[in-house]
Design a protein around this motif. Structure first.
Motif, mmCIF file in Angstrom:
data_model
loop_
_atom_site.group_PDB
_atom_site.id
_atom_site.type_symbol
_atom_site.label_atom_id
_atom_site.label_comp_id
_atom_site.label_asym_id
_atom_site.label_seq_id
_atom_site.Cartn_x
_atom_site.Cartn_y
_atom_site.Cartn_z
ATOM 1 N N LEU A 63 6.194 2.865 0.047
ATOM 2 C CA LEU A 63 5.433 1.706 -0.082
ATOM 3 C C LEU A 63 5.511 0.909 1.202
ATOM 4 N N HIS A 64 4.499 0.613 1.838
ATOM 5 C CA HIS A 64 4.398 -0.444 3.243
ATOM 6 C C HIS A 64 3.539 -1.474 2.890
ATOM 7 N N THR A 65 3.687 -2.376 3.693
ATOM 8 C CA THR A 65 2.803 -3.599 3.726
ATOM 9 C C THR A 65 1.553 -3.429 4.631
ATOM 10 N N GLN A 66 0.694 -3.951 4.295
ATOM 11 C CA GLN A 66 -0.455 -3.852 5.144
ATOM 12 C C GLN A 66 -0.878 -5.460 5.657
ATOM 13 N N ALA A 67 -0.835 -5.785 6.882
ATOM 14 C CA ALA A 67 -1.114 -7.246 7.437
ATOM 15 C C ALA A 67 -2.466 -7.445 7.403
ATOM 16 N N PRO A 68 -2.807 -8.498 7.255
ATOM 17 C CA PRO A 68 -4.178 -8.895 7.633
ATOM 18 C C PRO A 68 -4.586 -8.596 8.865
ATOM 19 N N TYR A 69 -5.933 -8.729 9.164
ATOM 20 C CA TYR A 69 -6.465 -7.785 10.524
ATOM 21 C C TYR A 69 -5.973 -8.776 11.469
ATOM 22 N N ASP A 70 -5.829 -10.106 11.565
ATOM 23 C CA ASP A 70 -5.470 -11.061 12.506
ATOM 24 C C ASP A 70 -4.030 -11.317 12.602
ATOM 25 N N ALA A 71 -3.272 -10.707 11.623
ATOM 26 C CA ALA A 71 -1.735 -10.973 11.568
ATOM 27 C C ALA A 71 -0.984 -10.528 12.885
ATOM 28 N N GLN A 72 -0.122 -11.521 13.314
ATOM 29 C CA GLN A 72 0.745 -11.095 14.384
ATOM 30 C C GLN A 72 1.726 -10.303 13.993
ATOM 31 N N PRO A 73 2.425 -9.134 14.981
ATOM 32 C CA PRO A 73 3.668 -8.477 14.524
ATOM 33 C C PRO A 73 4.549 -9.202 13.841
ATOM 34 N N ALA A 74 5.116 -10.493 14.361
ATOM 35 C CA ALA A 74 5.960 -11.181 13.427
ATOM 36 C C ALA A 74 5.838 -11.430 12.159
ATOM 37 N N GLN A 75 4.540 -11.761 11.731
ATOM 38 C CA GLN A 75 3.949 -11.840 10.466
ATOM 39 C C GLN A 75 4.115 -10.674 9.614
ATOM 40 N N TRP A 76 3.516 -9.781 10.175
ATOM 41 C CA TRP A 76 3.677 -8.327 9.645
ATOM 42 C C TRP A 76 5.253 -7.954 9.135
ATOM 43 N N LEU A 77 6.103 -8.128 10.306
ATOM 44 C CA LEU A 77 7.493 -8.006 9.831
ATOM 45 C C LEU A 77 8.022 -8.612 8.894
ATOM 46 N N LEU A 78 7.770 -9.997 8.948
ATOM 47 C CA LEU A 78 8.273 -10.974 7.744
ATOM 48 C C LEU A 78 7.920 -10.504 6.283
ATOM 49 N N SER A 79 6.486 -10.029 6.269
ATOM 50 C CA SER A 79 5.868 -9.502 5.038
ATOM 51 C C SER A 79 6.514 -8.332 4.554
ATOM 52 N N THR A 80 6.814 -7.419 5.369
ATOM 53 C CA THR A 80 7.414 -6.284 5.182
ATOM 54 C C THR A 80 8.985 -6.364 4.712
ATOM 55 N N ARG B 116 0.792 -1.220 -0.013
ATOM 56 C CA ARG B 116 0.014 -0.059 0.122
ATOM 57 C C ARG B 116 0.838 1.191 0.014
ATOM 58 N N LEU B 117 0.388 2.320 -0.623
ATOM 59 C CA LEU B 117 1.183 3.444 -0.864
ATOM 60 C C LEU B 117 0.705 4.277 0.592
ATOM 61 N N VAL B 118 1.657 4.812 1.448
ATOM 62 C CA VAL B 118 1.486 5.289 2.646
ATOM 63 C C VAL B 118 2.194 6.611 2.796
ATOM 64 N N ARG B 119 1.590 7.582 3.108
ATOM 65 C CA ARG B 119 2.288 8.686 3.348
ATOM 66 C C ARG B 119 1.930 9.437 4.907
ATOM 67 N N LEU B 120 3.435 9.280 5.414
ATOM 68 C CA LEU B 120 3.234 9.381 6.731
ATOM 69 C C LEU B 120 3.530 11.020 7.003
ATOM 70 N N PRO B 121 3.120 11.703 8.170
ATOM 71 C CA PRO B 121 3.407 13.055 8.325
ATOM 72 C C PRO B 121 4.685 13.625 8.241
ATOM 73 N N GLN B 122 4.950 14.644 7.253
ATOM 74 C CA GLN B 122 6.190 15.182 6.788
ATOM 75 C C GLN B 122 7.416 14.622 5.923
ATOM 76 N N ARG B 123 6.581 13.359 5.473
ATOM 77 C CA ARG B 123 7.355 12.276 4.527
ATOM 78 C C ARG B 123 6.679 12.243 3.185
#
Length: 187
Positions: A111-128, A100-107
């Motif tokens: 491109l970021h990854t969006q984890a599934p709703y039920d994903a654990q932090p480690a799953q998000w980290l490995l996807s990223t 997903r394209l994400v625009r963080l404040p002042q940046r």
């Protein structure tokens, strides 16, 4: 590393054109490896310092993140492009990235990854990690990362240079090695 020094480093990295997600991965692996950020609070602070969504980790989920960091370290230790691609593809198969394209404040947009709703932090980290490493390997065409070659330093780095491959995690380590070599030749 002090909070002020980390903040200054983060500010520098966010204002240039370097691969921000990869700096996060290297900093994460280094923090877990040297013990400075392996606690739930340390991991939460590291994610937040890199502009990530605030995490609330338990001892169990922090352990899973530390294990995920070890998986990432294995890839950062890889020098062979084919082996790295195989490991990254295995991560992409197991933890598909939903970019997903994400625009963080002042940046700028990133491109970021969006984890599934039920994903654990480690799953998000490995996807990223899989997405960031895949993009960097495909852009560079070689493993543009590594572990510091300075004696006594095991820190990981992301190679952002364009000419010769990077060997050291910092100019401090590179200078230390060059000064030691100079002194050795002078004796």
């Amino acid at each position: 590393m002090s909070a002020l020094k980390r903040e200054m480093l983060m500010h520098q990295r966010f204002t240039d054109d370097n691969p921000r997600g990869l700096f996060f991965l290297a900093d994460l692996v280094n923090a877990v490896q040297d013990g400075t950020g392996g606690t739930p609070a340390g991991l939460e602070a590291l994610v937040e310092a890199h502009g990530g969504t605030p995490l609330r980790l338990t001892d169990t989920t922090a352990q899973e993140v530390r294990e995920a960091a070890a998986t990432i370290a294995d890839i950062l230790d890889t020098k062979d492009e084919d082996s790295a691609a195989e490991a990254i593809n295995a991560l992409l198969d197991r933890y598909p990235a939903r970019p997903r394209l994400v625009r963080l404040p002042q940046r700028p947009w990133s491109l970021h990854t969006q984890a599934p709703y039920d994903a654990q932090p480690a799953q998000w980290l490995l996807s990223t990690a899989a997405l960031a490493l895949a993009l960097w390997l495909s852009e560079r065409g070689y493993c543009a990362w590594g572990r510091c070659a300075a004696p006594g330093c095991d820190r990981y780095f992301i190679d952002t240079g364009r000419r010769t491959p990077q060997r050291y995690c910092s100019t401090r380590c590179g200078t230390r090695v060059r000064v030691a070599a100079h002194r050795s030749r002078s004796q």
